[in-house]
Write a protein that holds these residues in place. Structure first.
Motif, PDB file in Angstrom:
ATOM      1  N   PHE A  22       0.804  -1.278  -0.025  1.00  0.00           N
ATOM      2  CA  PHE A  22      -0.163  -0.163  -0.026  1.00  0.00           C
ATOM      3  C   PHE A  22       1.034   1.379   0.190  1.00  0.00           C
ATOM      4  O   PHE A  22       1.500   1.861   0.949  1.00  0.00           O
ATOM      5  CB  PHE A  22      -0.956   0.052   1.182  1.00  0.00           C
ATOM      6  N   THR A  23       1.429   1.652  -1.074  1.00  0.00           N
ATOM      7  CA  THR A  23       2.317   2.738  -1.421  1.00  0.00           C
ATOM      8  C   THR A  23       1.851   4.063  -1.605  1.00  0.00           C
ATOM      9  O   THR A  23       2.433   5.072  -1.539  1.00  0.00           O
ATOM     10  CB  THR A  23       3.152   2.629  -2.569  1.00  0.00           C
ATOM     11  N   ARG A  24       0.499   4.097  -1.489  1.00  0.00           N
ATOM     12  CA  ARG A  24      -0.401   5.452  -1.683  1.00  0.00           C
ATOM     13  C   ARG A  24      -0.019   6.174  -2.990  1.00  0.00           C
ATOM     14  O   ARG A  24       0.174   7.485  -3.045  1.00  0.00           O
ATOM     15  CB  ARG A  24      -0.314   6.248  -0.414  1.00  0.00           C
ATOM     16  N   ALA A  25       0.118   5.406  -4.126  1.00  0.00           N
ATOM     17  CA  ALA A  25       0.596   5.713  -5.331  1.00  0.00           C
ATOM     18  C   ALA A  25      -0.385   6.810  -5.944  1.00  0.00           C
ATOM     19  O   ALA A  25      -1.638   6.360  -5.609  1.00  0.00           O
ATOM     20  CB  ALA A  25       0.929   4.862  -6.429  1.00  0.00           C
ATOM     21  N   THR A  28      -4.307   5.853  -8.049  1.00  0.00           N
ATOM     22  CA  THR A  28      -4.431   4.505  -7.933  1.00  0.00           C
ATOM     23  C   THR A  28      -5.312   4.210  -7.009  1.00  0.00           C
ATOM     24  O   THR A  28      -5.329   4.720  -5.717  1.00  0.00           O
ATOM     25  CB  THR A  28      -2.795   3.800  -7.325  1.00  0.00           C
ATOM     26  N   ARG A  29      -6.208   3.168  -7.294  1.00  0.00           N
ATOM     27  CA  ARG A  29      -7.152   2.710  -6.340  1.00  0.00           C
ATOM     28  C   ARG A  29      -6.963   1.467  -5.800  1.00  0.00           C
ATOM     29  O   ARG A  29      -6.200   0.650  -6.462  1.00  0.00           O
ATOM     30  CB  ARG A  29      -8.540   2.420  -7.276  1.00  0.00           C
ATOM     31  N   TYR A  30      -6.972   1.356  -4.480  1.00  0.00           N
ATOM     32  CA  TYR A  30      -6.593   0.124  -3.547  1.00  0.00           C
ATOM     33  C   TYR A  30      -7.757  -0.486  -3.045  1.00  0.00           C
ATOM     34  O   TYR A  30      -8.887   0.189  -2.398  1.00  0.00           O
ATOM     35  CB  TYR A  30      -5.785   0.477  -2.448  1.00  0.00           C
ATOM     36  N   TRP A  31      -7.928  -1.723  -2.746  1.00  0.00           N
ATOM     37  CA  TRP A  31      -9.007  -2.401  -1.937  1.00  0.00           C
ATOM     38  C   TRP A  31      -8.481  -3.842  -1.529  1.00  0.00           C
ATOM     39  O   TRP A  31      -7.493  -4.103  -2.095  1.00  0.00           O
ATOM     40  CB  TRP A  31     -10.238  -2.484  -2.718  1.00  0.00           C
ATOM     41  N   LEU A  32      -9.207  -4.394  -0.495  1.00  0.00           N
ATOM     42  CA  LEU A  32      -8.727  -5.598   0.125  1.00  0.00           C
ATOM     43  C   LEU A  32      -9.866  -6.642  -0.602  1.00  0.00           C
ATOM     44  O   LEU A  32     -10.878  -6.270  -0.561  1.00  0.00           O
ATOM     45  CB  LEU A  32      -8.773  -5.449   1.476  1.00  0.00           C
ATOM     46  N   ARG A  51      -4.528   1.363 -11.438  1.00  0.00           N
ATOM     47  CA  ARG A  51      -4.054   2.799 -11.624  1.00  0.00           C
ATOM     48  C   ARG A  51      -5.605   3.127 -12.466  1.00  0.00           C
ATOM     49  O   ARG A  51      -6.070   2.648 -13.313  1.00  0.00           O
ATOM     50  CB  ARG A  51      -3.255   2.903 -12.680  1.00  0.00           C
ATOM     51  N   PHE A  52      -5.786   4.584 -12.133  1.00  0.00           N
ATOM     52  CA  PHE A  52      -7.081   5.071 -12.877  1.00  0.00           C
ATOM     53  C   PHE A  52      -6.904   5.259 -14.381  1.00  0.00           C
ATOM     54  O   PHE A  52      -5.863   5.330 -15.068  1.00  0.00           O
ATOM     55  CB  PHE A  52      -7.255   6.554 -12.566  1.00  0.00           C
ATOM     56  N   LYS A  53      -8.062   4.898 -14.996  1.00  0.00           N
ATOM     57  CA  LYS A  53      -8.084   4.758 -16.379  1.00  0.00           C
ATOM     58  C   LYS A  53      -7.041   3.663 -16.883  1.00  0.00           C
ATOM     59  O   LYS A  53      -7.012   3.551 -18.223  1.00  0.00           O
ATOM     60  CB  LYS A  53      -7.475   6.066 -17.163  1.00  0.00           C
ATOM     61  N   ALA A  54      -6.726   2.567 -16.161  1.00  0.00           N
ATOM     62  CA  ALA A  54      -6.106   1.411 -16.518  1.00  0.00           C
ATOM     63  C   ALA A  54      -7.103   0.211 -16.410  1.00  0.00           C
ATOM     64  O   ALA A  54      -8.053   0.169 -15.354  1.00  0.00           O
ATOM     65  CB  ALA A  54      -5.125   1.029 -15.777  1.00  0.00           C
ATOM     66  N   LYS A  55      -7.199  -0.767 -17.488  1.00  0.00           N
ATOM     67  CA  LYS A  55      -8.117  -1.678 -17.379  1.00  0.00           C
ATOM     68  C   LYS A  55      -7.097  -2.849 -16.474  1.00  0.00           C
ATOM     69  O   LYS A  55      -8.124  -3.906 -15.734  1.00  0.00           O
ATOM     70  CB  LYS A  55      -8.494  -2.158 -18.737  1.00  0.00           C
ATOM     71  N   LEU A  56      -5.944  -2.883 -16.200  1.00  0.00           N
ATOM     72  CA  LEU A  56      -5.369  -3.867 -15.727  1.00  0.00           C
ATOM     73  C   LEU A  56      -5.302  -3.773 -14.101  1.00  0.00           C
ATOM     74  O   LEU A  56      -4.855  -2.523 -13.705  1.00  0.00           O
ATOM     75  CB  LEU A  56      -3.943  -4.259 -15.970  1.00  0.00           C
ATOM     76  N   SER A  57      -5.745  -4.840 -13.258  1.00  0.00           N
ATOM     77  CA  SER A  57      -5.473  -4.553 -11.721  1.00  0.00           C
ATOM     78  C   SER A  57      -4.172  -5.595 -11.553  1.00  0.00           C
ATOM     79  O   SER A  57      -4.316  -6.656 -11.901  1.00  0.00           O
ATOM     80  CB  SER A  57      -6.844  -4.834 -10.908  1.00  0.00           C
ATOM     81  N   LYS A  58      -3.794  -5.431 -10.337  1.00  0.00           N
ATOM     82  CA  LYS A  58      -2.635  -6.174  -9.595  1.00  0.00           C
ATOM     83  C   LYS A  58      -3.249  -6.594  -8.334  1.00  0.00           C
ATOM     84  O   LYS A  58      -3.852  -5.763  -7.717  1.00  0.00           O
ATOM     85  CB  LYS A  58      -1.369  -5.542  -9.516  1.00  0.00           C
ATOM     86  N   SER A  59      -2.920  -7.852  -7.821  1.00  0.00           N
ATOM     87  CA  SER A  59      -3.202  -8.304  -6.507  1.00  0.00           C
ATOM     88  C   SER A  59      -1.942  -8.990  -6.178  1.00  0.00           C
ATOM     89  O   SER A  59      -1.117  -9.434  -6.640  1.00  0.00           O
ATOM     90  CB  SER A  59      -4.155  -9.374  -6.824  1.00  0.00           C
ATOM     91  N   TYR A  60      -1.999  -8.877  -4.699  1.00  0.00           N
ATOM     92  CA  TYR A  60      -0.594  -9.388  -4.010  1.00  0.00           C
ATOM     93  C   TYR A  60      -1.337 -10.062  -2.903  1.00  0.00           C
ATOM     94  O   TYR A  60      -2.140  -9.491  -1.831  1.00  0.00           O
ATOM     95  CB  TYR A  60       0.436  -8.329  -3.638  1.00  0.00           C
ATOM     96  N   GLU A  61      -1.169 -11.317  -2.407  1.00  0.00           N
ATOM     97  CA  GLU A  61      -1.546 -11.938  -1.198  1.00  0.00           C
ATOM     98  C   GLU A  61      -0.587 -11.458  -0.236  1.00  0.00           C
ATOM     99  O   GLU A  61       0.626 -11.461  -0.154  1.00  0.00           O
ATOM    100  CB  GLU A  61      -0.986 -13.685  -1.384  1.00  0.00           C
TER     101      GLU A  61
END
Length: 118
Positions: A22-25, A28-32, A51-61
């Motif tokens: 959670f780098t507060r970039a 960028t939208r973050y959720w759990l 990232r806003f206006k991006a279609k790809l989301s990343k997840s980290y366990e």
């Protein structure tokens, strides 16, 4: 190691992973996401980012532990006290199966040419 110490160290590790991702970039939208995984008989906690206006989301366990309700509640309470992010709950007993096969996905580079599906 007793169970209480193991629980405390597990929560500490999860919160450390949370702080790492959670780098507060900006923009960028973050959720759990909390997953009740019945296939592997465990609970998993993830942090997602997009990232806003991006279609790809990343997840980290950020945590994975045995299917014990007491442990689950302790992890969830600690995470909610540490974070104000929204939490999405998923359960592998209620998977969503798409009706159609994706034939073209330009975002991920999937192109199925002249293939038939039954």
């Amino acid at each position: 190691m007793d169970k209480e110490t193991e629980l405390r160290l597990g929560i500490k590790s999860m919160l450390s992973q949370y702080d790492h991702y959670f780098t507060r970039a900006p923009h960028t939208r973050y959720w759990l996401v909390v997953v009740d995984n019945h296939f592997e008989d465990c609970y998993s906690f993830f942090i997602y980012m997009q990232r806003f206006k991006a279609k790809l989301s990343k997840s980290y366990e950020i945590a994975n532990f045995a299917h014990l309700n007491e442990q689950y509640l302790a992890y969830l309470i600690a995470l909610k006290q540490h974070s104000n992010l929204s939490v999405e709950y998923r359960d592998t007993n209620h998977l969503i199966r798409p009706d159609n096969v994706t034939k073209i996905d330009l975002i991920h580079g999937h192109h199925l040419h002249n293939e038939t599906f039954s």
